[in-house]
Design a protein around this motif. Structure first.
Motif, PDB file in Angstrom:
ATOM      1  N   SER A  22      -7.684  -8.969  -4.741  1.00 32.30           N
ATOM      2  CA  SER A  22      -7.074  -7.665  -5.003  1.00 32.30           C
ATOM      3  C   SER A  22      -6.673  -7.493  -6.465  1.00 32.30           C
ATOM      4  O   SER A  22      -5.772  -6.716  -6.771  1.00 32.30           O
ATOM      5  CB  SER A  22      -5.850  -7.458  -4.104  1.00 32.30           C
ATOM      6  OG  SER A  22      -4.892  -8.475  -4.335  1.00 32.30           O
ATOM      7  N   VAL A  82     -10.296   9.382  -4.917  1.00 33.19           N
ATOM      8  CA  VAL A  82     -11.295   8.381  -4.592  1.00 33.19           C
ATOM      9  C   VAL A  82     -12.666   8.731  -5.143  1.00 33.19           C
ATOM     10  O   VAL A  82     -13.456   7.872  -5.479  1.00 33.19           O
ATOM     11  CB  VAL A  82     -11.359   8.153  -3.066  1.00 33.19           C
ATOM     12  CG1 VAL A  82     -11.810   9.401  -2.354  1.00 33.19           C
ATOM     13  CG2 VAL A  82     -12.269   6.982  -2.736  1.00 33.19           C
ATOM     14  N   GLY A 124      -4.673  -2.314   0.223  1.00 36.29           N
ATOM     15  CA  GLY A 124      -5.293  -1.397   1.157  1.00 36.29           C
ATOM     16  C   GLY A 124      -6.339  -0.548   0.468  1.00 36.29           C
ATOM     17  O   GLY A 124      -7.200  -1.049  -0.247  1.00 36.29           O
ATOM     18  N   ASP A 125      -6.263   0.765   0.650  1.00 40.27           N
ATOM     19  CA  ASP A 125      -7.235   1.690   0.069  1.00 40.27           C
ATOM     20  C   ASP A 125      -6.814   2.212  -1.298  1.00 40.27           C
ATOM     21  O   ASP A 125      -7.465   3.105  -1.841  1.00 40.27           O
ATOM     22  CB  ASP A 125      -7.437   2.884   1.007  1.00 40.27           C
ATOM     23  CG  ASP A 125      -8.082   2.477   2.317  1.00 40.27           C
ATOM     24  OD1 ASP A 125      -8.845   1.480   2.303  1.00 40.27           O
ATOM     25  OD2 ASP A 125      -7.834   3.130   3.338  1.00 40.27           O
ATOM     26  N   TYR A 126      -5.746   1.687  -1.857  1.00 44.22           N
ATOM     27  CA  TYR A 126      -5.243   2.188  -3.128  1.00 44.22           C
ATOM     28  C   TYR A 126      -5.395   1.149  -4.229  1.00 44.22           C
ATOM     29  O   TYR A 126      -5.224  -0.048  -4.005  1.00 44.22           O
ATOM     30  CB  TYR A 126      -3.765   2.603  -3.010  1.00 44.22           C
ATOM     31  CG  TYR A 126      -3.606   3.959  -2.362  1.00 44.22           C
ATOM     32  CD1 TYR A 126      -3.391   5.089  -3.131  1.00 44.22           C
ATOM     33  CD2 TYR A 126      -3.702   4.098  -0.987  1.00 44.22           C
ATOM     34  CE1 TYR A 126      -3.263   6.340  -2.541  1.00 44.22           C
ATOM     35  CE2 TYR A 126      -3.586   5.340  -0.383  1.00 44.22           C
ATOM     36  CZ  TYR A 126      -3.372   6.457  -1.175  1.00 44.22           C
ATOM     37  OH  TYR A 126      -3.264   7.687  -0.581  1.00 44.22           O
ATOM     38  N   GLU A 164       0.830  -1.204   0.000  1.00 44.04           N
ATOM     39  CA  GLU A 164       0.000   0.000   0.000  1.00 44.04           C
ATOM     40  C   GLU A 164       0.865   1.255   0.000  1.00 44.04           C
ATOM     41  O   GLU A 164       0.604   2.208  -0.735  1.00 44.04           O
ATOM     42  CB  GLU A 164      -0.937  -0.004   1.197  1.00 44.04           C
ATOM     43  CG  GLU A 164      -1.881   1.195   1.222  1.00 44.04           C
ATOM     44  CD  GLU A 164      -2.886   1.128   2.351  1.00 44.04           C
ATOM     45  OE1 GLU A 164      -3.680   2.067   2.472  1.00 44.04           O
ATOM     46  OE2 GLU A 164      -2.864   0.134   3.108  1.00 44.04           O
ATOM     47  N   ARG A 168      -7.686   6.129  -4.891  1.00 42.47           N
ATOM     48  CA  ARG A 168      -8.180   5.528  -3.661  1.00 42.47           C
ATOM     49  C   ARG A 168      -9.605   5.055  -3.887  1.00 42.47           C
ATOM     50  O   ARG A 168     -10.372   5.679  -4.618  1.00 42.47           O
ATOM     51  CB  ARG A 168      -8.138   6.537  -2.519  1.00 42.47           C
ATOM     52  CG  ARG A 168      -6.735   6.927  -2.109  1.00 42.47           C
ATOM     53  CD  ARG A 168      -6.734   7.686  -0.812  1.00 42.47           C
ATOM     54  NE  ARG A 168      -7.215   6.866   0.285  1.00 42.47           N
ATOM     55  CZ  ARG A 168      -7.299   7.295   1.543  1.00 42.47           C
ATOM     56  NH1 ARG A 168      -6.959   8.531   1.848  1.00 42.47           N
ATOM     57  NH2 ARG A 168      -7.745   6.498   2.507  1.00 42.47           N
ATOM     58  N   GLY A 169      -9.959   3.966  -3.272  1.00 39.84           N
ATOM     59  CA  GLY A 169     -11.295   3.432  -3.438  1.00 39.84           C
ATOM     60  C   GLY A 169     -11.298   1.939  -3.166  1.00 39.84           C
ATOM     61  O   GLY A 169     -10.363   1.402  -2.586  1.00 39.84           O
ATOM     62  N   THR A 170     -12.353   1.259  -3.607  1.00 43.05           N
ATOM     63  CA  THR A 170     -12.473  -0.181  -3.378  1.00 43.05           C
ATOM     64  C   THR A 170     -12.605  -0.919  -4.699  1.00 43.05           C
ATOM     65  O   THR A 170     -13.063  -0.365  -5.696  1.00 43.05           O
ATOM     66  CB  THR A 170     -13.704  -0.492  -2.510  1.00 43.05           C
ATOM     67  OG1 THR A 170     -14.901  -0.197  -3.258  1.00 43.05           O
ATOM     68  CG2 THR A 170     -13.685   0.318  -1.223  1.00 43.05           C
TER      69      THR A 170
END
Length: 265
Positions: A222, A148, A186-188, A131, A201-203
């Motif tokens: 992922s 994001v 992670g969030d990236y 991350e 950033r996001g999911t």
């Protein structure tokens, strides 16, 4: 004693040899390969799957930072930057790499780097390393850094061939066919589209909803792959598969997503 599979990447043969000799003092360090440039390192990482990499920053052609941008996040080893220049060391700190070493390499500092690798691997805390490196990749020249809130939620994934994201105050339209794969830590997330990498950033769930499910498949918790860019599929002994893309990158299709194999046959 469990060995730490280690790759040394430096365009100077003497520097590689010096690191190899010094690392030889650590019984748990296994040098599985060396590379003299970024392209050799890319293929070595795909083939050898090292856990730890000592990476020279300045190399002709593909430098150390460009190499990181080229790799699927899950393949990035724990990375120790090696550099002769202090300003690169500062950049390495910004990346929150495992560690950095200034040339000529000091034995005590090298020992500290090895101990950090041991601790991180023993705790199995490598995801945060990926991350932080993704955050760093977002700051590199040639990388498009997006935010994001950039995934526009009103798009019908089957209606068009473009993915729209917000890059600051701009709307960026990415040709879906140009996307090879998307990976996350992670969030990236990194959207790898031809020779560009868009970091946001996001999911994965957000992004998955924006893509045509007939063209893109989730192959790992992922990772999402463009099915049209898969060149070859190779089974692994543990029930997983490795997908070779037309770019030479290799991605893992995990056992949890084996039902996606039918989309590739």
């Amino acid at each position: 004693m469990k060995k730490i599979r280690t790759l040394i990447v430096d365009d100077e043969a003497l520097a590689r040899r010096g690191l190899e000799l010094r690392l030889g003092r650590h019984e748990d360090i296994e040098i599985v390969g060396e590379a003299g440039n970024g392209r050799e390192a890319f293929h070595a990482i795909s083939a050898l799957r090292p856990q730890l990499m000592f990476l020279d920053v300045q190399m002709p052609g593909i430098d150390g930072f460009e190499l990181l941008r080229m790799l699927p996040a899950a393949q990035i080893p724990l990375t120790v930057f090696v550099t002769a220049y202090d300003h690169y060391a500062i950049a390495a700190f910004a990346a929150s790499a495992l560690d950095y070493l200034l040339k000529p390499v000091d034995d005590a500092r090298l020992d500290e780097s090895v101990e950090r690798a041991r601790s991180r691997l023993a705790a199995r805390k490598t995801e945060d390393h990926y991350e932080r490196l993704l955050k760093f990749i977002a700051t590199l020249p040639g990388t498009h850094r997006s935010k994001v809130d950039g995934l526009l939620g009103d798009e019908d994934p089957r209606a068009g061939s473009k993915l729209t994201i917000k890059d600051g105050h701009r709307l960026l339209r990415i040709d879906a066919d140009s996307i090879r794969w998307i990976d996350a830590a992670g969030d990236y997330m990194c959207i790898h589209a031809n020779d560009e990498t868009h970091v946001l950033r996001g999911t994965m769930q957000q992004l998955e909803r924006r893509l045509d499910p007939h063209k893109f498949a989730r192959i790992h918790r992922s990772a999402i792959v463009n099915l049209g860019r898969v060149k070859e599929m190779r089974p692994h002994l543990n029930g997983e598969y490795f997908l070779l893309l037309d770019s030479g990158h290799e991605l893992k299709l995990s056992r949890s997503y084996r039902d996606k194999i039918k989309l590739l046959t």
